[in-house]
Write a protein that holds these residues in place. Structure first.
Motif, PDB file in Angstrom:
ATOM      1  N   SER A 207       0.808  -1.218   0.000  1.00  7.56           N
ATOM      2  CA  SER A 207       0.000   0.000   0.000  1.00  7.56           C
ATOM      3  C   SER A 207       0.839   1.265   0.000  1.00  7.56           C
ATOM      4  CB  SER A 207      -0.928   0.018   1.221  1.00  7.56           C
ATOM      5  OG  SER A 207      -0.168  -0.077   2.425  1.00  7.56           O
ATOM      6  N   ALA A 208       2.051   1.207   0.574  1.00  8.69           N
ATOM      7  CA  ALA A 208       2.868   2.419   0.682  1.00  8.69           C
ATOM      8  C   ALA A 208       4.343   2.065   0.824  1.00  8.69           C
ATOM      9  CB  ALA A 208       2.426   3.262   1.881  1.00  8.69           C
ATOM     10  N   ILE A 209       5.179   2.992   0.354  1.00  5.36           N
ATOM     11  CA  ILE A 209       6.625   2.886   0.535  1.00  5.36           C
ATOM     12  C   ILE A 209       7.113   4.208   1.105  1.00  5.36           C
ATOM     13  CG2 ILE A 209       8.852   2.487  -0.574  1.00  5.36           C
ATOM     14  CD1 ILE A 209       7.351   1.033  -2.821  1.00  5.36           C
ATOM     15  N   GLU A 210       7.829   4.126   2.220  1.00  2.41           N
ATOM     16  CA  GLU A 210       8.363   5.322   2.868  1.00  2.41           C
ATOM     17  C   GLU A 210       9.883   5.245   2.850  1.00  2.41           C
ATOM     18  OE1 GLU A 210       6.710   5.060   6.740  1.00  2.41           O
ATOM     19  OE2 GLU A 210       4.622   5.074   6.034  1.00  2.41           O
ATOM     20  N   ALA A 211      10.525   6.362   2.555  1.00  2.88           N
ATOM     21  CA  ALA A 211      11.986   6.404   2.517  1.00  2.88           C
ATOM     22  C   ALA A 211      12.479   7.622   3.279  1.00  2.88           C
ATOM     23  CB  ALA A 211      12.471   6.448   1.076  1.00  2.88           C
ATOM     24  N   VAL A 216      14.285   2.333   4.112  1.00  5.68           N
ATOM     25  CA  VAL A 216      12.992   2.203   3.444  1.00  5.68           C
ATOM     26  C   VAL A 216      12.072   1.305   4.274  1.00  5.68           C
ATOM     27  CG1 VAL A 216      11.829   1.670   1.273  1.00  5.68           C
ATOM     28  CG2 VAL A 216      14.247   2.309   1.255  1.00  5.68           C
ATOM     29  N   VAL A 217      10.798   1.696   4.332  1.00  2.00           N
ATOM     30  CA  VAL A 217       9.771   0.852   4.936  1.00  2.00           C
ATOM     31  C   VAL A 217       8.715   0.576   3.873  1.00  2.00           C
ATOM     32  CG1 VAL A 217       8.088   0.573   6.787  1.00  2.00           C
ATOM     33  CG2 VAL A 217      10.144   1.948   7.168  1.00  2.00           C
ATOM     34  N   VAL A 218       8.431  -0.695   3.645  1.00  2.00           N
ATOM     35  CA  VAL A 218       7.377  -1.098   2.714  1.00  2.00           C
ATOM     36  C   VAL A 218       6.189  -1.586   3.541  1.00  2.00           C
ATOM     37  CG1 VAL A 218       6.743  -2.601   0.801  1.00  2.00           C
ATOM     38  CG2 VAL A 218       9.110  -1.782   1.014  1.00  2.00           C
ATOM     39  N   ARG A 219       5.063  -0.930   3.375  1.00  5.44           N
ATOM     40  CA  ARG A 219       3.876  -1.268   4.168  1.00  5.44           C
ATOM     41  C   ARG A 219       2.863  -2.006   3.290  1.00  5.44           C
ATOM     42  NH1 ARG A 219       4.685   0.926   8.955  1.00  5.44           N
ATOM     43  NH2 ARG A 219       5.942   2.835   9.134  1.00  5.44           N
ATOM     44  N   CYS A 220       2.274  -3.057   3.866  1.00 14.45           N
ATOM     45  CA  CYS A 220       1.289  -3.874   3.150  1.00 14.45           C
ATOM     46  C   CYS A 220      -0.114  -3.585   3.679  1.00 14.45           C
ATOM     47  CB  CYS A 220       1.607  -5.358   3.326  1.00 14.45           C
ATOM     48  SG  CYS A 220       3.204  -5.843   2.635  1.00 14.45           S
ATOM     49  N   THR A 221      -1.109  -3.897   2.865  1.00 17.48           N
ATOM     50  CA  THR A 221      -2.500  -3.677   3.276  1.00 17.48           C
ATOM     51  C   THR A 221      -2.866  -4.523   4.481  1.00 17.48           C
ATOM     52  OG1 THR A 221      -3.217  -5.341   1.669  1.00 17.48           O
ATOM     53  CG2 THR A 221      -3.232  -3.044   0.940  1.00 17.48           C
ATOM     54  N   SER A 222      -2.120  -5.604   4.704  1.00 17.06           N
ATOM     55  CA  SER A 222      -2.377  -6.479   5.854  1.00 17.06           C
ATOM     56  C   SER A 222      -1.911  -5.863   7.165  1.00 17.06           C
ATOM     57  CB  SER A 222      -1.653  -7.810   5.648  1.00 17.06           C
ATOM     58  OG  SER A 222      -0.248  -7.591   5.605  1.00 17.06           O
ATOM     59  N   GLY A 223      -1.126  -4.781   7.070  1.00 18.07           N
ATOM     60  CA  GLY A 223      -0.546  -4.179   8.262  1.00 18.07           C
ATOM     61  C   GLY A 223       0.906  -4.550   8.467  1.00 18.07           C
ATOM     62  N   GLU A 242      -1.440   3.359  -7.434  1.00 18.69           N
ATOM     63  CA  GLU A 242      -2.212   2.874  -6.290  1.00 18.69           C
ATOM     64  C   GLU A 242      -1.350   2.683  -5.045  1.00 18.69           C
ATOM     65  OE1 GLU A 242      -4.570  -0.512  -7.284  1.00 18.69           O
ATOM     66  OE2 GLU A 242      -5.291   0.337  -9.183  1.00 18.69           O
ATOM     67  N   ILE A 243      -0.050   2.885  -5.183  1.00 15.70           N
ATOM     68  CA  ILE A 243       0.869   2.748  -4.056  1.00 15.70           C
ATOM     69  C   ILE A 243       1.323   4.141  -3.626  1.00 15.70           C
ATOM     70  CG2 ILE A 243       3.081   1.823  -3.299  1.00 15.70           C
ATOM     71  CD1 ILE A 243       2.733  -0.402  -5.380  1.00 15.70           C
TER      72      ILE A 243
END
Length: 426
Positions: A207-211, A216-223, A242-243
């Motif tokens: 759902s999202a990528i933060e840098a 880097v943190v990759v976040r999934c819709t599952s949490g 969509e990301i």
């Protein structure tokens, strides 16, 4: 290539490009995590069960087009073979079946205009500019049908120079199928990744990528959250928006709008018998059938004798069938065959053993079939492929810029090519 300090790399997407990238990185000693939204690997390579169709049928990519050196190299590694397609292509013109589409009287003029063309145009604009008269109606129809059907492209967006290069490169000269299907190649790549230590997480939609500060943190819709040094995004272009991405990457992703991405409906119909060969003995070696029916393109599994016909409807006109469910698409396919062969649709239905219809535009993790080149695609690819010192990279068949990239075609080298030298595929 990933930086030397990048110890942990997350690859988003377990299609062919993602698996190739993960394999190469694993071989280089990197720690790799693959996040895949589906419950399987392969992406737009979508094997169907042999129990359903009597062989390993393909709901997605099916053919190996042209030389495809990367694909053939992988097949040799996996000890898989290909079965070349031999037989006869038929065309329906004015309700009549003919073995070949007759040569257009203006073909020499078309080739001359293409060879002399200096600036890129869309296919539609090229035809309007050079072949607008009523005497060219048949030529225009033939080209538009090919662009929409074969390339799943919109003539109002597709590049005429890319099409010209594909013709001159002989990209359509040979076609083959993988014995055992593309799924066997996906299984090989998946096993290679795991053997090199890659962790594969299925059902992990990002759902999202933060840098921040080089991490880097990759976040999934599952949490779930995955921390890493580098991210490689291999999802189809429509999914990029969509990301949630950092601002710099959002600006780069905007360029993806200039990469064409086609839509396709694929229908597989298994019958009790190969009735088309029974109806006409000269159709015994039928390979491809082109028509103006609602589902216009059909092919057999020749030289294999499976009683299966596959229907194909590509390009922007698929929007006219966007509201149809799977059963309605199957019925449309049967009606098209009945129209082509002058049969009763109910008779075909009685002969039907199994059927599947896949509208790839409705697939939530694809949103379409494969990419094609527009006049602005090369600049867009360069923009996406440039890392600019960042930690998020883009790859996949839509970014492939190697030999033979006229159009994606769902199964050629574009599916795997970029994984080998990311990043900068079918």
């Amino acid at each position: 290539m990933a930086r030397p300090h990048a110890a942990h790399i997350v690859v988003i997407g377990a299609g062919a490009a993602g698996l190739m990238a993960a394999r190469e990185l694993g071989r280089a000693g990197k720690r790799v995590t693959i996040l895949e939204a589906r419950d399987r690997c392969g992406g737009r390579i979508h094997p169907l069960t042999a129990a359903e169709f009597g062989y390993q049928a393909e709901g997605g990519a099916e053919f190996v087009h042209g030389d495809a050196p990367i694909t053939h190299g992988l097949l040799r590694e996996a000890r898989l073979s290909v079965l070349p397609i031999h037989g006869t292509q038929w065309t329906v013109d004015d309700g009549r079946l003919s073995r070949q589409e007759s040569q257009d009287p203006h073909e020499a003029r078309l080739h001359k205009a293409l060879q002399e063309l200096k600036e890129d145009l869309t296919v539609a604009e090229f035809l309007r500019r050079y072949f607008a008269g009523p005497e060219y109606d048949r030529l225009r129809h033939s080209i538009e049908r090919m662009v929409e059907g074969y390339d799943a492209a919109d003539p109002e967006r597709a590049s005429i120079l890319a099409l010209r290069d594909e013709w001159m490169d002989g990209g359509r000269s040979t076609q083959a199928r993988i014995v055992g299907g593309y799924g066997a190649l996906v299984d090989f790549l998946t096993a290679e990744c795991r053997n090199d230590g890659a962790a594969i997480h299925l059902g992990s939609a990002v759902s999202a990528i933060e840098a921040t500060n080089g991490r880097v943190v990759v976040r999934c819709t599952s949490g779930d959250a995955h921390y890493c040094d580098i991210v490689i995004l291999t999802v189809p272009p429509p999914l990029l928006k969509e990301i949630v991405l950092p601002p710099a990457e959002r600006e780069r992703v905007a360029a993806a709008a200039n990469i064409g991405f086609g839509k396709v409906i694929k229908i597989l119909l298994r019958f009790e018998t190969r009735w088309w060969g029974d109806k006409r003995k000269d159709l015994a070696d039928l390979t491809f059938l082109l028509s103006d029916a609602r589902i216009p393109v059909w092919w057999t599994q020749h030289p294999a004798e499976h009683p299966v016909l596959t229907g194909w409807f590509g390009g922007p006109k698929t929007e006219t069938m966007a509201s149809l469910n799977e059963q309605e698409l199957i019925e449309a396919g049967l009606a098209s065959l009945a129209d082509i062969f002058d049969l009763d649709p109910k008779q075909l239905m009685r002969n039907l053993v199994a059927a599947r219809a896949i509208n790839w535009a409705h697939d939530p993790f694809a949103r379409g079939a494969y990419s094609y080149v527009t006049p602005a695609t090369r600049r867009a690819q360069s923009r996406l492929a440039s890392s600019e010192g960042g930690v998020i990279f883009f790859s996949g068949e839509a970014l492939y810029r190697g030999r033979g990239h006229g159009y994606g075609r769902g199964g050629a080298d574009q599916r795997t090519g970029d994984g080998a030298d990311y990043f900068g595929l079918g």
